[in-house]
Design an enzyme around this catalytic site. Structure first.
Site, PDB file in Angstrom:
ATOM      1  N   ASP A 177       3.426   9.473  -0.601  1.00 34.82           N
ATOM      2  CA  ASP A 177       2.233   8.749  -0.184  1.00 34.82           C
ATOM      3  C   ASP A 177       1.942   7.666  -1.217  1.00 34.82           C
ATOM      4  O   ASP A 177       2.032   7.935  -2.415  1.00 34.82           O
ATOM      5  CB  ASP A 177       1.037   9.721  -0.132  1.00 34.82           C
ATOM      6  N   HIS A 217       0.817  -1.218   0.000  1.00 35.39           N
ATOM      7  CA  HIS A 217       0.000   0.000   0.000  1.00 35.39           C
ATOM      8  C   HIS A 217       0.848   1.263   0.000  1.00 35.39           C
ATOM      9  O   HIS A 217       0.340   2.344  -0.282  1.00 35.39           O
ATOM     10  CB  HIS A 217      -0.924   0.007   1.215  1.00 35.39           C
TER      11      HIS A 217
HETATM   12  P1  ADQ Z   1      -2.928   5.957   5.088  1.00 32.82           P
HETATM   13  O1  ADQ Z   1      -1.524   6.417   5.245  1.00 32.82           O
HETATM   14  O2  ADQ Z   1      -3.650   5.681   6.324  1.00 32.82           O
HETATM   15  O3  ADQ Z   1      -3.007   4.682   4.152  1.00 32.82           O
HETATM   16  P2  ADQ Z   1      -4.907   7.428   3.347  1.00 32.82           P
HETATM   17  O4  ADQ Z   1      -4.867   6.797   2.021  1.00 32.82           O
HETATM   18  O5  ADQ Z   1      -5.049   8.897   3.275  1.00 32.82           O
HETATM   19  O6  ADQ Z   1      -3.619   7.150   4.223  1.00 32.82           O
HETATM   20  O7  ADQ Z   1      -6.100   6.841   4.151  1.00 32.82           O
HETATM   21  C1  ADQ Z   1      -6.517   7.394   5.344  1.00 32.82           C
HETATM   22  C2  ADQ Z   1      -7.958   6.959   5.626  1.00 32.82           C
HETATM   23  O8  ADQ Z   1      -8.264   7.266   6.971  1.00 32.82           O
HETATM   24  C3  ADQ Z   1      -8.963   7.697   4.765  1.00 32.82           C
HETATM   25  O9  ADQ Z   1      -9.989   6.819   4.428  1.00 32.82           O
HETATM   26  C4  ADQ Z   1      -9.458   8.802   5.687  1.00 32.82           C
HETATM   27  O10 ADQ Z   1     -10.758   9.250   5.421  1.00 32.82           O
HETATM   28  C5  ADQ Z   1      -9.404   8.118   7.037  1.00 32.82           C
HETATM   29  N1  ADQ Z   1      -9.212   9.098   8.097  1.00 32.82           N
HETATM   30  C6  ADQ Z   1      -8.226  10.007   8.206  1.00 32.82           C
HETATM   31  N2  ADQ Z   1      -8.398  10.753   9.294  1.00 32.82           N
HETATM   32  C7  ADQ Z   1      -9.505  10.327   9.908  1.00 32.82           C
HETATM   33  C8  ADQ Z   1     -10.220  10.701  11.097  1.00 32.82           C
HETATM   34  N3  ADQ Z   1      -9.822  11.685  11.900  1.00 32.82           N
HETATM   35  N4  ADQ Z   1     -11.331  10.018  11.386  1.00 32.82           N
HETATM   36  C9  ADQ Z   1     -11.758   8.998  10.603  1.00 32.82           C
HETATM   37  N5  ADQ Z   1     -11.143   8.641   9.496  1.00 32.82           N
HETATM   38  C10 ADQ Z   1     -10.031   9.264   9.147  1.00 32.82           C
HETATM   39  C11 ADQ Z   1      -2.076   3.820   3.477  1.00 32.82           C
HETATM   40  C12 ADQ Z   1      -1.104   4.515   2.552  1.00 32.82           C
HETATM   41  C13 ADQ Z   1      -1.856   5.338   1.534  1.00 32.82           C
HETATM   42  C14 ADQ Z   1      -2.843   4.469   0.788  1.00 32.82           C
HETATM   43  C15 ADQ Z   1      -3.692   3.666   1.738  1.00 32.82           C
HETATM   44  C16 ADQ Z   1      -4.539   2.646   1.019  1.00 32.82           C
HETATM   45  O11 ADQ Z   1      -0.205   5.326   3.272  1.00 32.82           O
HETATM   46  O12 ADQ Z   1      -0.969   5.965   0.636  1.00 32.82           O
HETATM   47  O13 ADQ Z   1      -3.683   5.291   0.006  1.00 32.82           O
HETATM   48  O14 ADQ Z   1      -2.901   2.966   2.671  1.00 32.82           O
HETATM   49  O15 ADQ Z   1      -3.780   1.820   0.227  1.00 32.82           O
END
Ligand code: ADQ
Length: 742
Positions: free
Chosen positions: A370, A156
């Protein structure tokens, strides 16, 4: 599904009972909707609390299998090696990765626990999908035990350039771990290319386009591993549908009122992680306020920063810095009664999150690195009204797809500031046009399509029926009924012309650490000798040892054929065998191959000279680097030099084993040798005894009348098993008696 975390978190209630709640994070968000669509899916992962794992249970229609992680595992495997070594290294060393050997040890142990749990849960011929950087050793660990399953791995997060990846201690183990998969998936093309480059450069394996040829141990068949990109997405329809919900709409409107009805709301939503560029964003925001480009009376920024990895030092520091900066900005600029930056350090549910996105005029995604960034896609899915502007870092995987966003290099604070101002000033028609294009991308390519695509490729890549893997007739420790084996021997002894062949080490002699001190069972050898004198019977010994070596340890008469170097060397044949069958096989050396082998031997000797204790063994069609007796890091360094050299030799079969690397200029296997011998001796059926993976190339081609006997444990394509070399003498004696009777 195997992932570090289960899709739920355990929480202990005041009365001591356990409650399960959906855990946040990109992977969980992505996989939840997929798991509900498969019939008998299981999810193997950690429940989120250290200590004993709860019993498997059902939640939301999924079977969940919790894996145990003790406090020390959490500290070393999870917070340590995963999040303080791999995470920063794979994200372009935004902070310095830390390396500790105890962390690595724990990473191995924890990965083994996940692998065992997955191996125990997966049905025969099933599909196992392993997720993310915490579990990179799991594919190989499962593969070692289960040859019947398909294994896919999806990373990921980014995969770093080979220059950065090379810093990782145990980098080659990591690559080999991943290569236990049939399919390795990445978010972006650059990640896939970096991985292919690392495999080519560090392991020396042949890479053809997106396909890596992983040499089998010994002469086992080469396995092909497909490497491909699968940009992850979100449950777009579900997010979009939430925007129709009246209560969610009301929350969005209320939010704006709570902030004092500002003209513009700018939003950032991230896990509180240094990769997300929150500091850069706040810096830009602070400067825009300082220079008066933004009026805090009509423009508000909301920063949602989900608590994350709070026990890892870099994250504690980041939190302090972010909170200090937010405090300063608010102190300097916030009007009384309303913030300039509304900072939320907690989790929100999906509905609140959607309300936030609906209220936001601009969303800032300023990641320094990311894998994908789902927030960018969630924002787009939350705007069926075609309003709002996405500012997106070119260093987020999403930048490859969301081309209509306002792209930024977040390291360039000036550029970031102008991008924010441009987004705030963007006319509605322009917003609509961009958002329409973004929505087309996100709504068409949702997470269900992503998973479907991955699983479809996995199905094709690892199909055991069509692949190079032989069928498993006996699994792991399945034993054979002695009477069944006896019946097979009886039938076989009645066949007019037979070939009896056997591996040497581990079959006719117990395995010993000093290869020269091997002691074959004299009874077994004399029975083979006796069999070779019977009419209609051909006898052969087939070994990975060089022919000369095999000869000196067995002292067989000329009636027994000796085959060395996994089939590449064939000794003298008895006069009645048709030698031309063997000559025409691909086993023979040519003058070109002789030259190539000479130059390989010289190069390996050069490597050996630089590393005391390292030796080079020469065989007629191969050169072998033995590193077992090297001092200190010599073994690793010599192996790496050899593999780096291997990259330059496309027509050579390079087989790394346990502290040996074999370079063979002849492409053959024990299976090919037995096939040729059976034809040369005009045998109607053959019997073969073998103990290791190189013998599987023989068992893989068993015909109806042939008998394959596996000596010892392990999955095998052989039809019968005996427990060890001490049983071999008795089986051969029985065969000799039966043949003499018939
Ligand atoms: P993450 O680094 O966790 O994921 P991201 O892809 O932005 O990053 O996903 C975060 C998720 O958490 C989103 O669905 C977001 O809505 C949710 N989220 C964030 N803050 C929140 C809050 N305060 N309350 C509830 N929900 C919240 C890793 C990789 C990414 C990749 C994903 C999926 O780092 O690059 O996109 O996996 O493969």
């Amino acid at each position: 599904m195997v992932a570090n975390r289960l899709p739920v978190d355990s929480r202990t209630l005041p009365d001591g009972a356990t409650e399960w709640v959906t855990s946040p994070g990109g992977l969980v968000t992505a996989m939840e909707s997929v798991m509900r669509t498969v019939d008998s899916g299981a999810w193997v992962g950690w429940g989120g609390s250290p200590g004993e794992a709860p019993e498997p249970f059902e939640a939301d229609g999924m079977s969940l299998y919790p894996v145990r992680l003790d406090q020390e595992d959490v500290e070393r495997y999870y917070e340590g090696f995963s999040n303080a070594t791999l995470w920063p290294l794979y994200h372009d060393v935004i902070v310095d990765p830390e390396f500790h050997r105890t962390w690595w040890d724990s990473y191995v142990t924890a990965n083994r626990r996940f692998a065992r749990a997955a191996g125990a849960v997966a049905s025969k011929g099933g599909t196992i999908w392993v997720h993310d950087y915490q579990l990179q050793l799991v594919p190989r660990m499962i593969r070692d035990d289960r040859t019947d399953v398909r294994i896919g791995f999806f990373n990921h997060i980014p995969f770093p350039s080979v220059e950065l990846f090379s810093q990782l201690p145990k980098r080659n183990q990591m690559l080999r771990g991943l290569l236990g998969s049939d399919l390795v998936g990445f978010q972006r093309e650059s990640d896939a290319q970096n991985f292919l480059g690392a495999v080519r450069k560090l392991l020396g394996y042949q890479v053809d386009g997106q396909v890596i040829s992983v040499p089998g141990v010994g002469a086992a068949p080469v396995r092909e591993v497909l490497v491909q990109t699968f940009p992850i997405s979100i449950d777009s329809e579900a997010v979009s549908a939430l925007t129709e919900d009246t209560e969610v709409r009301e929350r969005a409107a209320q939010l704006r009122r709570d902030l004092g009805d500002p003209h513009k709301i700018v939003l950032g939503v991230d896990r509180l992680d240094y990769t997300k560029g929150i500091r850069h964003r706040l810096k830009a925001w602070g400067e825009l306020l300082n220079d008066g480009s933004i009026d805090p009376h009509d423009t508000v920024m909301i920063q949602v920063a989900t608590p994350s990895r709070e026990r890892v030092e870099a994250y504690r520091q980041l939190r302090d810095e972010v909170e200090l900066t937010v405090g300063r900005i608010n102190g300097d600029h916030a009007p009384i009664g309303r913030p300039a930056v509304s900072y939320q350090h907690r989790s929100f549910d999906r509905r609140d999150m959607t309300a936030l996105f609906m209220a936001a005029d601009v969303v800032l995604v300023t990641a320094l690195r990311d894998g994908m960034n789902l927030v960018a896609k969630e924002y787009v899915a939350s705007r069926p009204d075609l309003r709002g502007v996405l500012v997106l870092s070119e260093f987020a995987g999403a930048a490859d797809e969301l081309r209509a966003a306002v792209m930024v290099n977040p390291h360039d604070i000036d550029e970031l500031k102008s991008a924010i101002l441009r987004a705030l000033a963007m006319p509605e028609e322009e917003q609509e046009e961009a958002m329409r294009s973004l929505r087309h991308q996100v709504m068409e390519n949702d997470v269900q399509a992503w998973a479907h695509d991955f699983l479809q490729h996995l199905e094709q890549s690892g199909d055991p029926a069509h692949g190079t893997r032989p069928t498993v007739r006996l699994a792991g420790g399945d034993s054979t009924d002695p009477e069944a084996l006896d019946r097979a021997l009886e039938d076989f002894s009645d066949v007019p012309r037979i070939l009896i062949a056997s591996d040497f080490d581990g079959v006719l002699a117990p395995i010993v650490s000093d290869r020269d001190a091997v002691e074959p069972d004299p009874k077994a050898l004399s029975t083979l000798r006796a069999l070779s004198e019977l009419p209609g019977v051909a006898v052969a010994l087939v070994s990975g040892r060089a022919l000369e070596d095999l000869d000196s340890h067995t002292g067989m008469p000329s009636s027994v054929v000796l085959v060395g170097s996994h089939g590449a060397e064939v000794g003298a044949l008895p006069p009645w065998m048709q030698s031309e069958v063997l000559d025409s096989a691909a086993l023979s050396m040519t003058p070109e191959k002789e030259d190539l082998l000479r130059s390989i031997t010289e190069n390996l000797r050069r490597i050996a000279r630089a590393h005391p204790g390292v030796e080079v063994e020469t065989k007629p069609s191969a050169a072998v680097l033995h590193t077992r007796n090297a001092k200190g890091r010599g073994s690793i360094n010599a192996t790496e030099s050899a593999l780096e050299y291997a990259v330059t030799l496309p027509d050579v079969t390079v087989t790394p084993g346990k502290e040996v690397v074999e370079f063979s200029v002849v492409h053959t296997s024990k299976g090919a040798a037995i096939d040729a011998l059976a034809r040369a001796s005009a045998a109607d059926a053959w019997l073969y005894l073998g103990d290791d993976v190189t013998d599987e190339s023989v068992f893989a081609q068993l015909g109806d009348r042939d008998v394959g006997i596996k000596v010892g444990d392990g999955d095998t394509a052989a039809g019968y098993r005996i427990s060890g070399p001490d049983q071999v003498g008795a089986a051969l004696k029985r065969l000799n008696d039966l043949r003499r009777e018939s």
